[in-house]
Design a protein around this motif. Structure first.
Motif, PDB file in Angstrom:
ATOM      1  N   SER A   1      18.620  54.840  -4.121  1.00  0.00           N
ATOM      2  CA  SER A   1      17.348  54.771  -4.832  1.00  0.00           C
ATOM      3  C   SER A   1      16.359  53.773  -4.237  1.00  0.00           C
ATOM      4  O   SER A   1      16.211  53.656  -3.024  1.00  0.00           O
ATOM      5  CB  SER A   1      17.661  54.469  -6.306  1.00  0.00           C
ATOM      6  N   LEU A   2      15.694  53.070  -5.131  1.00  0.00           N
ATOM      7  CA  LEU A   2      14.618  52.153  -4.756  1.00  0.00           C
ATOM      8  C   LEU A   2      15.065  51.098  -3.754  1.00  0.00           C
ATOM      9  O   LEU A   2      14.351  50.753  -2.823  1.00  0.00           O
ATOM     10  CB  LEU A   2      14.190  51.440  -6.037  1.00  0.00           C
ATOM     11  N   LEU A   3      16.263  50.583  -3.965  1.00  0.00           N
ATOM     12  CA  LEU A   3      16.734  49.504  -3.102  1.00  0.00           C
ATOM     13  C   LEU A   3      16.994  50.032  -1.696  1.00  0.00           C
ATOM     14  O   LEU A   3      16.634  49.395  -0.707  1.00  0.00           O
ATOM     15  CB  LEU A   3      17.988  48.871  -3.704  1.00  0.00           C
ATOM     16  N   LYS A   4      17.557  51.206  -1.600  1.00  0.00           N
ATOM     17  CA  LYS A   4      17.780  51.810  -0.282  1.00  0.00           C
ATOM     18  C   LYS A   4      16.440  51.991   0.438  1.00  0.00           C
ATOM     19  O   LYS A   4      16.300  51.661   1.615  1.00  0.00           O
ATOM     20  CB  LYS A   4      18.498  53.155  -0.425  1.00  0.00           C
ATOM     21  N   ARG A   5      15.463  52.486  -0.298  1.00  0.00           N
ATOM     22  CA  ARG A   5      14.137  52.721   0.278  1.00  0.00           C
ATOM     23  C   ARG A   5      13.520  51.404   0.767  1.00  0.00           C
ATOM     24  O   ARG A   5      12.956  51.328   1.845  1.00  0.00           O
ATOM     25  CB  ARG A   5      13.250  53.367  -0.792  1.00  0.00           C
ATOM     26  N   ALA A   6      13.670  50.362  -0.038  1.00  0.00           N
ATOM     27  CA  ALA A   6      13.103  49.059   0.329  1.00  0.00           C
ATOM     28  C   ALA A   6      13.809  48.479   1.557  1.00  0.00           C
ATOM     29  O   ALA A   6      13.179  47.866   2.417  1.00  0.00           O
ATOM     30  CB  ALA A   6      13.203  48.098  -0.852  1.00  0.00           C
ATOM     31  N   ILE A   7      15.107  48.671   1.628  1.00  0.00           N
ATOM     32  CA  ILE A   7      15.869  48.158   2.778  1.00  0.00           C
ATOM     33  C   ILE A   7      15.525  48.971   4.024  1.00  0.00           C
ATOM     34  O   ILE A   7      15.225  48.414   5.087  1.00  0.00           O
ATOM     35  CB  ILE A   7      17.392  48.182   2.489  1.00  0.00           C
ATOM     36  N   ASP A   8      15.523  50.300   3.894  1.00  0.00           N
ATOM     37  CA  ASP A   8      15.190  51.167   5.043  1.00  0.00           C
ATOM     38  C   ASP A   8      13.775  50.889   5.552  1.00  0.00           C
ATOM     39  O   ASP A   8      13.513  50.955   6.747  1.00  0.00           O
ATOM     40  CB  ASP A   8      15.307  52.652   4.663  1.00  0.00           C
ATOM     41  N   GLY A   9      12.876  50.571   4.631  1.00  0.00           N
ATOM     42  CA  GLY A   9      11.493  50.316   5.006  1.00  0.00           C
ATOM     43  C   GLY A   9      11.252  48.897   5.515  1.00  0.00           C
ATOM     44  O   GLY A   9      10.129  48.535   5.837  1.00  0.00           O
ATOM     45  N   GLY A  10      12.293  48.079   5.550  1.00  0.00           N
ATOM     46  CA  GLY A  10      12.180  46.727   6.093  1.00  0.00           C
ATOM     47  C   GLY A  10      11.552  45.719   5.146  1.00  0.00           C
ATOM     48  O   GLY A  10      11.278  44.585   5.521  1.00  0.00           O
ATOM     49  N   LEU A  11      11.330  46.107   3.887  1.00  0.00           N
ATOM     50  CA  LEU A  11      10.728  45.172   2.933  1.00  0.00           C
ATOM     51  C   LEU A  11      11.759  44.190   2.383  1.00  0.00           C
ATOM     52  O   LEU A  11      11.428  43.088   1.976  1.00  0.00           O
ATOM     53  CB  LEU A  11      10.106  45.942   1.758  1.00  0.00           C
ATOM     54  N   VAL A  12      12.999  44.650   2.367  1.00  0.00           N
ATOM     55  CA  VAL A  12      14.077  43.845   1.799  1.00  0.00           C
ATOM     56  C   VAL A  12      15.262  43.846   2.753  1.00  0.00           C
ATOM     57  O   VAL A  12      15.586  44.874   3.352  1.00  0.00           O
ATOM     58  CB  VAL A  12      14.525  44.429   0.429  1.00  0.00           C
ATOM     59  N   GLN A  13      15.862  42.676   2.881  1.00  0.00           N
ATOM     60  CA  GLN A  13      17.053  42.549   3.712  1.00  0.00           C
ATOM     61  C   GLN A  13      18.135  41.927   2.834  1.00  0.00           C
ATOM     62  O   GLN A  13      17.861  40.960   2.118  1.00  0.00           O
ATOM     63  CB  GLN A  13      16.701  41.622   4.878  1.00  0.00           C
ATOM     64  N   VAL A  14      19.336  42.501   2.862  1.00  0.00           N
ATOM     65  CA  VAL A  14      20.430  41.917   2.083  1.00  0.00           C
ATOM     66  C   VAL A  14      21.578  41.603   3.032  1.00  0.00           C
ATOM     67  O   VAL A  14      22.069  42.494   3.731  1.00  0.00           O
ATOM     68  CB  VAL A  14      20.916  42.868   0.968  1.00  0.00           C
ATOM     69  N   CYS A  15      21.983  40.340   3.087  1.00  0.00           N
ATOM     70  CA  CYS A  15      23.075  39.932   3.971  1.00  0.00           C
ATOM     71  C   CYS A  15      24.266  39.515   3.108  1.00  0.00           C
ATOM     72  O   CYS A  15      24.132  38.659   2.236  1.00  0.00           O
ATOM     73  CB  CYS A  15      22.655  38.764   4.851  1.00  0.00           C
ATOM     74  N   LEU A  16      25.397  40.158   3.361  1.00  0.00           N
ATOM     75  CA  LEU A  16      26.612  39.872   2.588  1.00  0.00           C
ATOM     76  C   LEU A  16      27.482  38.886   3.350  1.00  0.00           C
ATOM     77  O   LEU A  16      27.657  39.015   4.567  1.00  0.00           O
ATOM     78  CB  LEU A  16      27.392  41.166   2.351  1.00  0.00           C
ATOM     79  N   HIS A  17      28.020  37.909   2.635  1.00  0.00           N
ATOM     80  CA  HIS A  17      28.877  36.908   3.273  1.00  0.00           C
ATOM     81  C   HIS A  17      30.156  36.773   2.454  1.00  0.00           C
ATOM     82  O   HIS A  17      30.094  36.513   1.245  1.00  0.00           O
ATOM     83  CB  HIS A  17      28.173  35.564   3.325  1.00  0.00           C
ATOM     84  N   ASP A  18      31.275  36.956   3.116  1.00  0.00           N
ATOM     85  CA  ASP A  18      32.574  36.858   2.461  1.00  0.00           C
ATOM     86  C   ASP A  18      33.024  35.394   2.495  1.00  0.00           C
ATOM     87  O   ASP A  18      33.350  34.866   3.561  1.00  0.00           O
ATOM     88  CB  ASP A  18      33.561  37.755   3.217  1.00  0.00           C
ATOM     89  N   ILE A  19      33.043  34.761   1.335  1.00  0.00           N
ATOM     90  CA  ILE A  19      33.381  33.327   1.270  1.00  0.00           C
ATOM     91  C   ILE A  19      34.766  33.059   1.878  1.00  0.00           C
ATOM     92  O   ILE A  19      35.011  32.012   2.469  1.00  0.00           O
ATOM     93  CB  ILE A  19      33.335  32.827  -0.195  1.00  0.00           C
ATOM     94  N   ARG A  20      35.640  34.046   1.764  1.00  0.00           N
ATOM     95  CA  ARG A  20      37.010  33.877   2.276  1.00  0.00           C
ATOM     96  C   ARG A  20      37.024  33.545   3.771  1.00  0.00           C
ATOM     97  O   ARG A  20      37.919  32.854   4.258  1.00  0.00           O
ATOM     98  CB  ARG A  20      37.822  35.144   2.002  1.00  0.00           C
ATOM     99  N   LYS A  21      36.025  34.013   4.488  1.00  0.00           N
ATOM    100  CA  LYS A  21      35.983  33.749   5.938  1.00  0.00           C
ATOM    101  C   LYS A  21      35.803  32.269   6.251  1.00  0.00           C
ATOM    102  O   LYS A  21      36.018  31.846   7.370  1.00  0.00           O
ATOM    103  CB  LYS A  21      34.847  34.543   6.584  1.00  0.00           C
ATOM    104  N   TRP A  22      35.361  31.500   5.257  1.00  0.00           N
ATOM    105  CA  TRP A  22      35.168  30.065   5.488  1.00  0.00           C
ATOM    106  C   TRP A  22      36.358  29.248   5.004  1.00  0.00           C
ATOM    107  O   TRP A  22      36.315  28.030   5.020  1.00  0.00           O
ATOM    108  CB  TRP A  22      33.879  29.585   4.832  1.00  0.00           C
ATOM    109  N   SER A  23      37.428  29.921   4.594  1.00  0.00           N
ATOM    110  CA  SER A  23      38.617  29.190   4.184  1.00  0.00           C
ATOM    111  C   SER A  23      39.314  28.625   5.413  1.00  0.00           C
ATOM    112  O   SER A  23      39.453  29.309   6.417  1.00  0.00           O
ATOM    113  CB  SER A  23      39.571  30.124   3.437  1.00  0.00           C
ATOM    114  N   ARG A  24      39.743  27.365   5.327  1.00  0.00           N
ATOM    115  CA  ARG A  24      40.461  26.781   6.453  1.00  0.00           C
ATOM    116  C   ARG A  24      41.967  26.871   6.234  1.00  0.00           C
ATOM    117  O   ARG A  24      42.750  26.463   7.076  1.00  0.00           O
ATOM    118  CB  ARG A  24      40.033  25.310   6.612  1.00  0.00           C
ATOM    119  N   ASP A  25      42.356  27.404   5.099  1.00  0.00           N
ATOM    120  CA  ASP A  25      43.763  27.526   4.734  1.00  0.00           C
ATOM    121  C   ASP A  25      44.392  28.692   5.490  1.00  0.00           C
ATOM    122  O   ASP A  25      43.729  29.704   5.713  1.00  0.00           O
ATOM    123  CB  ASP A  25      43.797  27.784   3.218  1.00  0.00           C
ATOM    124  N   LYS A  26      45.668  28.571   5.845  1.00  0.00           N
ATOM    125  CA  LYS A  26      46.250  29.649   6.659  1.00  0.00           C
ATOM    126  C   LYS A  26      46.442  30.930   5.848  1.00  0.00           C
ATOM    127  O   LYS A  26      46.517  32.020   6.397  1.00  0.00           O
ATOM    128  CB  LYS A  26      47.536  29.204   7.353  1.00  0.00           C
TER     129      LYS A  26
END
Ligand code: 6GU
Length: 237
Positions: free
Chosen positions: A20-45
């Motif tokens: 819908s609207l969000l896809k259109r906004a992202i495709d049109g370059g008006l909105v950018q959404v960057c996902l970050h997985d917090i787990r990747k910053w874990s220093r635990d094994k």
């Protein structure tokens, strides 16, 4: 506008972002959404990101180290660090004025919590703005992050077409009335008729009917909106 979402569950988002609207906004370059997985910053094994609370009690607490590392890494990724918003039930309740304020930034970083909460040192170190989307408990901040994105992008120039303008939305600006009742075809359904005034072409009459309808619905369903001050501050407890 750029949203960064910090979460333990990034896979929750793409379905919602792709419609819908969000896809259109992202495709049109008006909105950018960057996902970050917090787990990747874990220093635990074992890539641990949560642990049992000191002092005992049920549930798990998000650990300070991976969360702070993730926020710090992400915030340096673009020129405007933007507000850091932590999504928790302890936050300031979101309203349309808050949405409008957020929409004026080029970038927002949304930190989603899970489990029983965040290690308090995350608050002390990062001094995030905390937002809640209402007085009930969700399993995590992910749905709240989607709510914020959904509400904010409606206000960005070019995201809605003219026909969908958000200017007259309930709760926006000085408009504290609920929307009036709407009807579309057919004119009659199971004996229920569309109000006669809406079928004629008298725009003055139609505007008056709608205003009256808005007022009556607001009085009946949300009388609290009528005596709410326009801007509410949030004092210190
Ligand atoms: Cl932002 N998070 C959680 N876990 N529960 C909530 C909320 C946020 N807002 C209302 N309830």
């Amino acid at each position: 506008m750029r949203f960064d979402i910090l979460t333990l569950f990034p896979d929750i988002f793409p379905g919602y972002l792709g419609q819908s609207l969000l896809k259109r906004a992202i495709d049109g370059g008006l909105v950018q959404v960057c996902l970050h997985d917090i787990r990747k910053w874990s220093r635990d094994k074992h890539l641990k990101v949560d642990d049992r609370p000191y002092g005992g009690g049920p549930g798990m607490v998000m650990m300070v180290e991976p969360v702070v590392a993730c926020v710090e890494a992400v915030r340096t990724q673009s020129a405007e660090a933007g507000p850091l918003v932590m999504l928790t039930p302890q936050g300031r309740p979101l309203d349309q004025a808050g949405v409008e304020r957020l929409s004026r930034h080029e970038r927002i970083v949304l930190l989603c919590g899970r489990y029983e909460g965040f290690d308090e040192r995350i608050r002390l170190l990062l001094e995030p703005e905390e937002i809640s989307i209402g007085d009930y408990i969700l399993n995590g901040g992910e749905v709240a992050a989607m709510v914020i994105i959904d509400a904010v992008i409606r206000l960005l120039p070019g995201v809605l077409g003219d026909a969908e303008s958000s200017q007259c939305d309930s709760f926006s600006g000085a408009n504290r009335l609920l929307e009036f009742a709407q009807f579309t075809r057919p004119r009659e359904y199971r004996g229920l008729q569309v109000p006669e005034i809406l079928l004629g072409g008298d725009h003055g009459e139609i505007a008056r009917w709608r205003e009256e309808n808005s007022r009556r619905r607001t009085e009946a369903w949300r009388a609290d909106l009528l005596d709410k001050p326009l801007e509410e501050g949030r004092g210190n407890p």
